[in-house]
Design a protein around this motif. Structure first.
Motif, PDB file in Angstrom:
ATOM      1  N   HIS A 150       1.359  -1.445  -0.145  1.00 25.15           N
ATOM      2  CA  HIS A 150      -0.066  -0.194  -0.027  1.00 25.15           C
ATOM      3  C   HIS A 150       1.478   1.354   0.395  1.00 25.15           C
ATOM      4  O   HIS A 150       0.250   2.900  -0.486  1.00 25.15           O
ATOM      5  CB  HIS A 150      -0.934   0.310   1.476  1.00 25.15           C
ATOM      6  CG  HIS A 150      -1.930  -1.330   1.099  1.00 25.15           C
ATOM      7  ND1 HIS A 150      -3.242  -0.737   1.997  1.00 25.15           N
ATOM      8  CD2 HIS A 150      -2.208  -2.520   0.761  1.00 25.15           C
ATOM      9  CE1 HIS A 150      -4.103  -2.126   1.645  1.00 25.15           C
ATOM     10  NE2 HIS A 150      -3.363  -2.692   0.867  1.00 25.15           N
ATOM     11  N   HIS A 152       1.991   2.871   2.590  1.00 24.50           N
ATOM     12  CA  HIS A 152       1.812   3.654   4.479  1.00 24.50           C
ATOM     13  C   HIS A 152       1.643   2.660   5.622  1.00 24.50           C
ATOM     14  O   HIS A 152       1.493   1.618   4.725  1.00 24.50           O
ATOM     15  CB  HIS A 152       0.357   4.413   4.000  1.00 24.50           C
ATOM     16  CG  HIS A 152      -1.032   3.511   3.255  1.00 24.50           C
ATOM     17  ND1 HIS A 152      -1.567   3.999   2.317  1.00 24.50           N
ATOM     18  CD2 HIS A 152      -1.106   2.767   3.962  1.00 24.50           C
ATOM     19  CE1 HIS A 152      -2.854   4.050   2.743  1.00 24.50           C
ATOM     20  NE2 HIS A 152      -2.427   2.917   3.373  1.00 24.50           N
ATOM     21  N   HIS A 154       0.271   0.813   8.266  1.00 28.68           N
ATOM     22  CA  HIS A 154      -1.358   1.035   8.963  1.00 28.68           C
ATOM     23  C   HIS A 154      -0.587   0.614   9.978  1.00 28.68           C
ATOM     24  O   HIS A 154      -0.043   0.499  11.137  1.00 28.68           O
ATOM     25  CB  HIS A 154      -1.862  -0.453   8.658  1.00 28.68           C
ATOM     26  CG  HIS A 154      -2.074  -0.659   6.539  1.00 28.68           C
ATOM     27  ND1 HIS A 154      -2.022  -2.412   6.603  1.00 28.68           N
ATOM     28  CD2 HIS A 154      -1.938   0.579   6.051  1.00 28.68           C
ATOM     29  CE1 HIS A 154      -2.609  -1.275   5.314  1.00 28.68           C
ATOM     30  NE2 HIS A 154      -2.524  -0.753   5.151  1.00 28.68           N
ATOM     31  N   HIS A 160      -7.252   2.861   6.382  1.00 26.31           N
ATOM     32  CA  HIS A 160      -8.640   1.882   6.301  1.00 26.31           C
ATOM     33  C   HIS A 160      -9.467   1.767   7.502  1.00 26.31           C
ATOM     34  O   HIS A 160      -9.234   1.973   9.234  1.00 26.31           O
ATOM     35  CB  HIS A 160      -8.151   0.233   6.196  1.00 26.31           C
ATOM     36  CG  HIS A 160      -6.949   0.159   5.345  1.00 26.31           C
ATOM     37  ND1 HIS A 160      -7.191   0.597   3.918  1.00 26.31           N
ATOM     38  CD2 HIS A 160      -5.785   0.564   4.894  1.00 26.31           C
ATOM     39  CE1 HIS A 160      -6.609   0.451   3.370  1.00 26.31           C
ATOM     40  NE2 HIS A 160      -5.008   0.478   4.818  1.00 26.31           N
TER      41      HIS A 160
HETATM   42 ZN    ZN Z   1      -3.217   0.126   2.983  1.00 31.63          ZN
END
Ligand code: ZN
Length: 160
Positions: A150, A152, A154, A160
């Motif tokens: 992604h 980035h 988490h 998200h």
């Molecule tokens: Zn992500």
């Protein structure tokens, strides 16, 4: 572990001008989490953090080129208000996303609003400034495969 490419790094930071004026700080918030080596923080700070470990404290003074870049006059344009997306009422200081030359989205800042026109500046508001960072590393871990995919971090407060 040491900060390296694809580390997830948590930092507390305090950003001031060379005169000591506070510009930004993580105080009172969770430490900033970023993915190292992906240009998510200014280049000079990313370089200074390489090889550091949790608990390390560093203070760096960054020239504009190592921060948000030099101010470039050609990045300031005046456009007709009619050229703005529908429903946008421009105000000085507002950040907008404009279409860049390769179809990517570029952040621009409204720096002046006249009767029929708006001045947009693609220079970051901190471009041209010398930045003084005081940083404490709070944590270093390897990014997960999903985070790398992604691009980035988490965790708490993620997208998200
Ligand atoms: Zn992500």
């Amino acid at each position: 572990m040491k900060v390296a490419a694809n580390s997830v790094v948590n930092i507390d930071y305090r950003l001031t001008s060379p005169e000591g004026e506070l510009i930004d700080s993580s105080e009172g918030e969770a430490p900033l989490a970023y993915l190292h080596g992906h240009g998510q923080i200014v280049p000079g700070l990313e370089r200074a953090l390489l090889g550091k470990t949790a608990g390390d404290h560093l203070e760096v003074e960054l020239a504009p080129a190592d921060g948000y870049g030099e101010r470039e006059a050609e990045k300031v344009i005046e456009i007709s208000k009619e050229a703005l997306p529908e429903g946008v009422s421009p105000e000085v200081g507002m950040e907008l996303l404009a279409d860049g030359p390769d179809g990517e989205l570029l952040p621009v800042w409204v720096t002046n609003v006249a009767a029929d026109t708006v001045t947009l500046d693609a220079n970051h508001p901190l471009a041209g400034q010398t930045l003084c960072f005081a940083v404490t590393v709070r944590g270093v871990r390897e990014a997960t495969a999903e985070e790398l995919e992604h691009g980035h971090v988490h965790g708490e407060g993620d997208a998200h």
